[in-house]
Design an enzyme around this catalytic site. Structure first.
Site, mmCIF file in Angstrom:
data_model
loop_
_atom_site.group_PDB
_atom_site.id
_atom_site.type_symbol
_atom_site.label_atom_id
_atom_site.label_comp_id
_atom_site.label_asym_id
_atom_site.label_seq_id
_atom_site.Cartn_x
_atom_site.Cartn_y
_atom_site.Cartn_z
ATOM 1 N N CYS A 39 40.109 -11.785 -17.412
ATOM 2 C CA CYS A 39 40.691 -12.519 -16.276
ATOM 3 C C CYS A 39 41.992 -13.227 -16.614
ATOM 4 C CB CYS A 39 39.712 -13.574 -15.765
ATOM 5 S SG CYS A 39 38.162 -12.963 -15.119
ATOM 6 N N HIS A 71 33.820 -8.857 -9.100
ATOM 7 C CA HIS A 71 34.848 -7.985 -9.653
ATOM 8 C C HIS A 71 34.191 -6.872 -10.461
ATOM 9 C CE1 HIS A 71 38.093 -11.353 -9.434
ATOM 10 N NE2 HIS A 71 38.246 -10.511 -8.435
#
Length: 282
Positions: A277, A176
């Site tokens: 997250c 990511h």
């Protein structure tokens, strides 16, 4: 230009299912890429850390919605991947793996109940995960990665036409974009002192319509995703001095006037999670 960046009133978090211990997609990712397998999570400790994280968001003034865990979706705690929210508009994403797509329906219900204008990626050729999306308040930078592709970028741009969308190259072991670059304050990006962090920063410089300042995060702190920070309402949440001592010193020096809060997330770090997250802020 960045005057409204990081001005939020609400957050969404999701509780941790037992199934994350043995069935997180991090195990699949490591197996596919030939990386060391994650250490097994201590669930009790992970939940204590998550509870402190959630309480920190509340203590800093956010109205936090806590969504129950779903044992059929081991990674559901990582709510950031399921949607991108700007203002009153939300785009439900389309994660790479089929199992993670099952998280989208429940998030759609939550966002709708909170009164947001909800859009959803239906194109089967598109993939997009929220951990790949960095919003600066002026434009988006999005990982061109294993989990987010060009069609996903295009749908993001179609959903938020008022904001430019720029692809940023990324490859394993980074999954990511927020693992290497993240907004640390209005106009300031925390950038990992690593190969992919350097590539990402170069891409920001070349494509960005606005000007940004880098805050380089020391290379020997990278294993703990110390560039993955949360900024909102004049507050900066970042790693603890125990796990990112050099990074914390740099945050302290660069942001003497921000309210900085250290939060431990070392259990969920075992499955490649960072601070961003586990929440969606809007």
């Amino acid at each position: 230009m960045f005057s409204n960046f990081g001005t939020y009133t609400r957050a969404i978090v999701r509780e941790i299912p037992d199934s994350i211990r043995d069935h997180s997609e991090a195990f699949v990712d490591c197996e596919e890429e030939g990386l060391p397998m994650p250490e097994q999570i201590n669930l009790a400790r992970a939940r204590r850390e998550h509870e402190r994280y959630t309480q920190t968001l509340r203590d800093l003034g956010l109205d936090v919605t806590v969504v129950p865990a779903d044992e059929s979706t081991p990674d559901c705690t990582f709510v950031e991947d399921t949607c991108i929210v700007v203002g009153n508009k939300a785009l439900l994403t389309r994660p790479l793996r089929e199992g993670r797509r099952n998280e989208i329906d429940s998030m759609e219900s939550v966002l709708t109940e909170l009164g947001l204008e909800v859009h959803r990626i239906l194109d089967k050729k598109a993939t997009l995960e929220g951990g790949d999306v960095v919003f600066t308040g002026y434009e988006f930078f999005v990982g061109d990665s294993k989990v987010s592709n060009t069609r996903g970028h295009e749908i993001l741009a179609e959903t938020f036409p008022e904001y430019p969308v720029h692809p940023v190259p990324l490859a394993p072991p980074e999954f990511h974009l927020k693992g290497v670059i993240c907004m640390a304050a209005p106009g300031v990006m925390a950038v990992a002192e690593s190969e992919w962090g350097t590539i990402a920063w170069k891409s920001v410089q070349e494509q960005g319509k606005a000007k940004y300042e880098p805050l380089w995060v020391p290379e020997d702190d990278i294993d703990f995703h110390t560039c993955d920070v949360i900024y909102f309402n004049g507050n900066l949440i970042h790693c603890t001095s125990e796990y990112g001592p050099k990074s914390v010193k740099r945050f302290k020096k660069r942001f003497p006037d921000l309210n900085r809060v250290e939060v431990s997330f070392d259990e969920l770090e075992k499955v490649d999670a960072g601070l961003t997250c586990c929440s969606v802020l809007f």
